[in-house]
Design a protein around this motif. Structure first.
Motif, PDB file in Angstrom:
ATOM      1  N   GLN A   1     -63.913 -75.258  71.837  1.00 21.49           N
ATOM      2  CA  GLN A   1     -63.576 -75.898  70.571  1.00 21.49           C
ATOM      3  C   GLN A   1     -64.160 -75.179  69.361  1.00 21.49           C
ATOM      4  OE1 GLN A   1     -64.417 -80.099  70.514  1.00 21.49           O
ATOM      5  NE2 GLN A   1     -63.717 -80.356  72.616  1.00 21.49           N
ATOM      6  N   SER A   2     -65.453 -74.841  69.407  1.00 20.28           N
ATOM      7  CA  SER A   2     -66.069 -74.241  68.225  1.00 20.28           C
ATOM      8  C   SER A   2     -67.383 -73.558  68.574  1.00 20.28           C
ATOM      9  CB  SER A   2     -66.327 -75.315  67.154  1.00 20.28           C
ATOM     10  OG  SER A   2     -67.262 -76.256  67.637  1.00 20.28           O
ATOM     11  N   LEU A   3     -67.814 -72.699  67.666  1.00 14.03           N
ATOM     12  CA  LEU A   3     -69.124 -72.068  67.768  1.00 14.03           C
ATOM     13  C   LEU A   3     -69.470 -71.453  66.426  1.00 14.03           C
ATOM     14  CD1 LEU A   3     -68.704 -68.713  68.053  1.00 14.03           C
ATOM     15  CD2 LEU A   3     -68.022 -69.387  70.317  1.00 14.03           C
ATOM     16  N   THR A   4     -70.754 -71.200  66.243  1.00 13.13           N
ATOM     17  CA  THR A   4     -71.229 -70.537  65.036  1.00 13.13           C
ATOM     18  C   THR A   4     -71.826 -69.202  65.445  1.00 13.13           C
ATOM     19  OG1 THR A   4     -71.663 -72.633  63.931  1.00 13.13           O
ATOM     20  CG2 THR A   4     -72.802 -70.703  63.072  1.00 13.13           C
ATOM     21  N   ILE A   5     -71.409 -68.136  64.785  1.00 14.98           N
ATOM     22  CA  ILE A   5     -71.902 -66.792  65.028  1.00 14.98           C
ATOM     23  C   ILE A   5     -72.770 -66.407  63.835  1.00 14.98           C
ATOM     24  CG2 ILE A   5     -71.274 -64.379  65.395  1.00 14.98           C
ATOM     25  CD1 ILE A   5     -68.470 -65.424  66.271  1.00 14.98           C
ATOM     26  N   THR A   6     -74.015 -66.011  64.090  1.00 15.33           N
ATOM     27  CA  THR A   6     -74.921 -65.600  63.023  1.00 15.33           C
ATOM     28  C   THR A   6     -75.451 -64.215  63.352  1.00 15.33           C
ATOM     29  OG1 THR A   6     -75.603 -67.905  62.796  1.00 15.33           O
ATOM     30  CG2 THR A   6     -76.959 -66.268  61.689  1.00 15.33           C
ATOM     31  N   GLY A   7     -75.459 -63.324  62.381  1.00 11.81           N
ATOM     32  CA  GLY A   7     -75.931 -61.973  62.630  1.00 11.81           C
ATOM     33  C   GLY A   7     -76.706 -61.409  61.467  1.00 11.81           C
ATOM     34  N   GLU A   8     -77.589 -60.466  61.793  1.00 12.78           N
ATOM     35  CA  GLU A   8     -78.357 -59.762  60.773  1.00 12.78           C
ATOM     36  C   GLU A   8     -78.570 -58.340  61.264  1.00 12.78           C
ATOM     37  OE1 GLU A   8     -82.558 -60.083  58.321  1.00 12.78           O
ATOM     38  OE2 GLU A   8     -81.853 -61.770  59.510  1.00 12.78           O
ATOM     39  N   GLY A   9     -78.298 -57.380  60.386  1.00 15.06           N
ATOM     40  CA  GLY A   9     -78.464 -55.979  60.755  1.00 15.06           C
ATOM     41  C   GLY A   9     -79.157 -55.206  59.660  1.00 15.06           C
ATOM     42  N   LYS A  10     -79.946 -54.211  60.090  1.00 12.76           N
ATOM     43  CA  LYS A  10     -80.630 -53.336  59.147  1.00 12.76           C
ATOM     44  C   LYS A  10     -80.026 -51.953  59.250  1.00 12.76           C
ATOM     45  CE  LYS A  10     -84.941 -55.765  58.863  1.00 12.76           C
ATOM     46  NZ  LYS A  10     -85.303 -56.828  59.498  1.00 12.76           N
ATOM     47  N   GLY A  11     -79.745 -51.368  58.091  1.00 14.75           N
ATOM     48  CA  GLY A  11     -79.126 -50.051  58.036  1.00 14.75           C
ATOM     49  C   GLY A  11     -80.021 -49.006  57.397  1.00 14.75           C
ATOM     50  N   GLY A  12     -81.328 -49.130  57.617  1.00 16.37           N
ATOM     51  CA  GLY A  12     -82.261 -48.152  57.058  1.00 16.37           C
ATOM     52  C   GLY A  12     -82.217 -48.160  55.542  1.00 16.37           C
ATOM     53  N   ALA A  13     -82.129 -46.970  54.947  1.00 13.03           N
ATOM     54  CA  ALA A  13     -82.130 -46.835  53.487  1.00 13.03           C
ATOM     55  C   ALA A  13     -80.928 -47.517  52.841  1.00 13.03           C
ATOM     56  CB  ALA A  13     -82.151 -45.360  53.105  1.00 13.03           C
ATOM     57  N   ALA A  14     -79.851 -47.724  53.603  1.00 12.54           N
ATOM     58  CA  ALA A  14     -78.654 -48.359  53.045  1.00 12.54           C
ATOM     59  C   ALA A  14     -78.893 -49.829  52.734  1.00 12.54           C
ATOM     60  CB  ALA A  14     -77.486 -48.218  54.005  1.00 12.54           C
ATOM     61  N   GLY A  15     -79.858 -50.437  53.420  1.00 13.42           N
ATOM     62  CA  GLY A  15     -80.141 -51.843  53.172  1.00 13.42           C
ATOM     63  C   GLY A  15     -79.871 -52.702  54.385  1.00 13.42           C
ATOM     64  N   PHE A  16     -79.510 -53.945  54.124  1.00 13.58           N
ATOM     65  CA  PHE A  16     -79.272 -54.872  55.225  1.00 13.58           C
ATOM     66  C   PHE A  16     -78.009 -55.679  54.963  1.00 13.58           C
ATOM     67  CE2 PHE A  16     -81.511 -57.447  52.135  1.00 13.58           C
ATOM     68  CZ  PHE A  16     -80.858 -58.658  52.202  1.00 13.58           C
ATOM     69  N   ALA A  17     -77.509 -56.254  56.041  1.00 13.07           N
ATOM     70  CA  ALA A  17     -76.370 -57.167  55.944  1.00 13.07           C
ATOM     71  C   ALA A  17     -76.666 -58.348  56.854  1.00 13.07           C
ATOM     72  CB  ALA A  17     -75.089 -56.476  56.377  1.00 13.07           C
ATOM     73  N   LYS A  18     -76.347 -59.538  56.384  1.00 15.00           N
ATOM     74  CA  LYS A  18     -76.486 -60.708  57.245  1.00 15.00           C
ATOM     75  C   LYS A  18     -75.409 -61.697  56.891  1.00 15.00           C
ATOM     76  CE  LYS A  18     -80.252 -62.819  54.556  1.00 15.00           C
ATOM     77  NZ  LYS A  18     -81.617 -63.328  54.659  1.00 15.00           N
ATOM     78  N   GLY A  19     -75.093 -62.501  57.860  1.00 16.04           N
ATOM     79  CA  GLY A  19     -74.044 -63.472  57.609  1.00 16.04           C
ATOM     80  C   GLY A  19     -73.735 -64.287  58.840  1.00 16.04           C
ATOM     81  N   GLY A  20     -72.704 -65.076  58.722  1.00 13.67           N
ATOM     82  CA  GLY A  20     -72.324 -65.924  59.829  1.00 13.67           C
ATOM     83  C   GLY A  20     -70.880 -66.370  59.697  1.00 13.67           C
ATOM     84  N   ALA A  21     -70.393 -66.923  60.787  1.00 12.90           N
ATOM     85  CA  ALA A  21     -69.025 -67.432  60.812  1.00 12.90           C
ATOM     86  C   ALA A  21     -68.995 -68.709  61.640  1.00 12.90           C
ATOM     87  CB  ALA A  21     -68.076 -66.402  61.410  1.00 12.90           C
ATOM     88  N   GLU A  22     -68.382 -69.725  61.085  1.00  7.21           N
ATOM     89  CA  GLU A  22     -68.098 -70.938  61.842  1.00  7.21           C
ATOM     90  C   GLU A  22     -66.665 -70.800  62.337  1.00  7.21           C
ATOM     91  OE1 GLU A  22     -68.833 -74.527  59.653  1.00  7.21           O
ATOM     92  OE2 GLU A  22     -70.801 -73.805  58.981  1.00  7.21           O
ATOM     93  N   VAL A  23     -66.498 -70.813  63.657  1.00  8.21           N
ATOM     94  CA  VAL A  23     -65.196 -70.579  64.272  1.00  8.21           C
ATOM     95  C   VAL A  23     -64.756 -71.855  64.984  1.00  8.21           C
ATOM     96  CG1 VAL A  23     -63.904 -69.134  65.893  1.00  8.21           C
ATOM     97  CG2 VAL A  23     -65.828 -68.157  64.615  1.00  8.21           C
ATOM     98  N   ARG A  24     -63.510 -72.262  64.724  1.00 14.17           N
ATOM     99  CA  ARG A  24     -62.952 -73.447  65.362  1.00 14.17           C
ATOM    100  C   ARG A  24     -61.650 -73.090  66.063  1.00 14.17           C
ATOM    101  NH1 ARG A  24     -64.774 -73.843  60.720  1.00 14.17           N
ATOM    102  NH2 ARG A  24     -62.824 -73.710  59.620  1.00 14.17           N
TER     103      ARG A  24
END
Length: 176
Positions: free
Chosen positions: A72-95
């Protein structure tokens, strides 16, 4: 940056849910993924190489699944580091809801970036994040809807011989 979308997938909610829990499928669906390892209970480790505007980086990070309601549903959460480029983080609620001929998959995505990436400006970042999310779910749809090699006309063929290797979807669902 936030966005939402819905798409029809010609697969059952069970197949869609199982695909979202499979590291091999995730690797095939995440644009730029070079590795995805782990499991749904402990989380996944991923390595993704992407170019955002003039900045190219390899992000290494963690992906966790939570609020899992089977098929039925789930939440995906992620965080990544790209060195000097910086970081990205986020999530998705999927139904996932059963619909005529398959599954209606809807998602809400939120993403944040920092470091050099944040200096690129919100228009570039928002466009890139939308493209990444769209590509992920398009790849997921293609993976689920693409017939496995030899499946065309499968009803006309003899049953599989004992010990024949099944595709990933067959192994997950127990179907031949």
């Amino acid at each position: 940056m936030q966005m939402s979308d819905t798409r029809q997938i010609a697969a059952t909610p069970q197949e869609v849910y199982a695909a979202l829990l499979n590291p091999d499928v995730l690797k095939a669906c995440v644009p730029g993924a070079t590795s995805v390892t782990g499991n749904p209970q402990d989380g996944f480790e991923a390595s993704v190489t992407q170019k955002v505007g003039p900045v190219k980086a390899t992000f290494k990070g963690q992906v966790t699944l939570s609020e899992m309601v089977e098929n039925q549903s789930l939440t995906i959460t992620g965080e990544g580091k790209g060195g000097a480029a910086g970081f990205a983080k986020g999530g998705a609620e999927v139904r996932m809801t059963e619909s005529d001929g398959g599954t209606e998959l809807s998602y809400d995505v939120e993403a944040k970036v920092g470091g050099k990436l944040a200096q690129l400006g919100s228009r570039i970042i928002d466009g890139f994040a939308k493209k990444m999310a769209d590509q992920f779910f398009t790849n997921l749809q293609d993976t689920l809807e693409k017939p496995e090699a030899g499946d065309e006309g499968a009803a006309d063929q003899a049953p599989e011989a004992e010990g024949t290797k099944k595709g990933w979807l067959g192994r997950l669902t127990g179907k031949d």
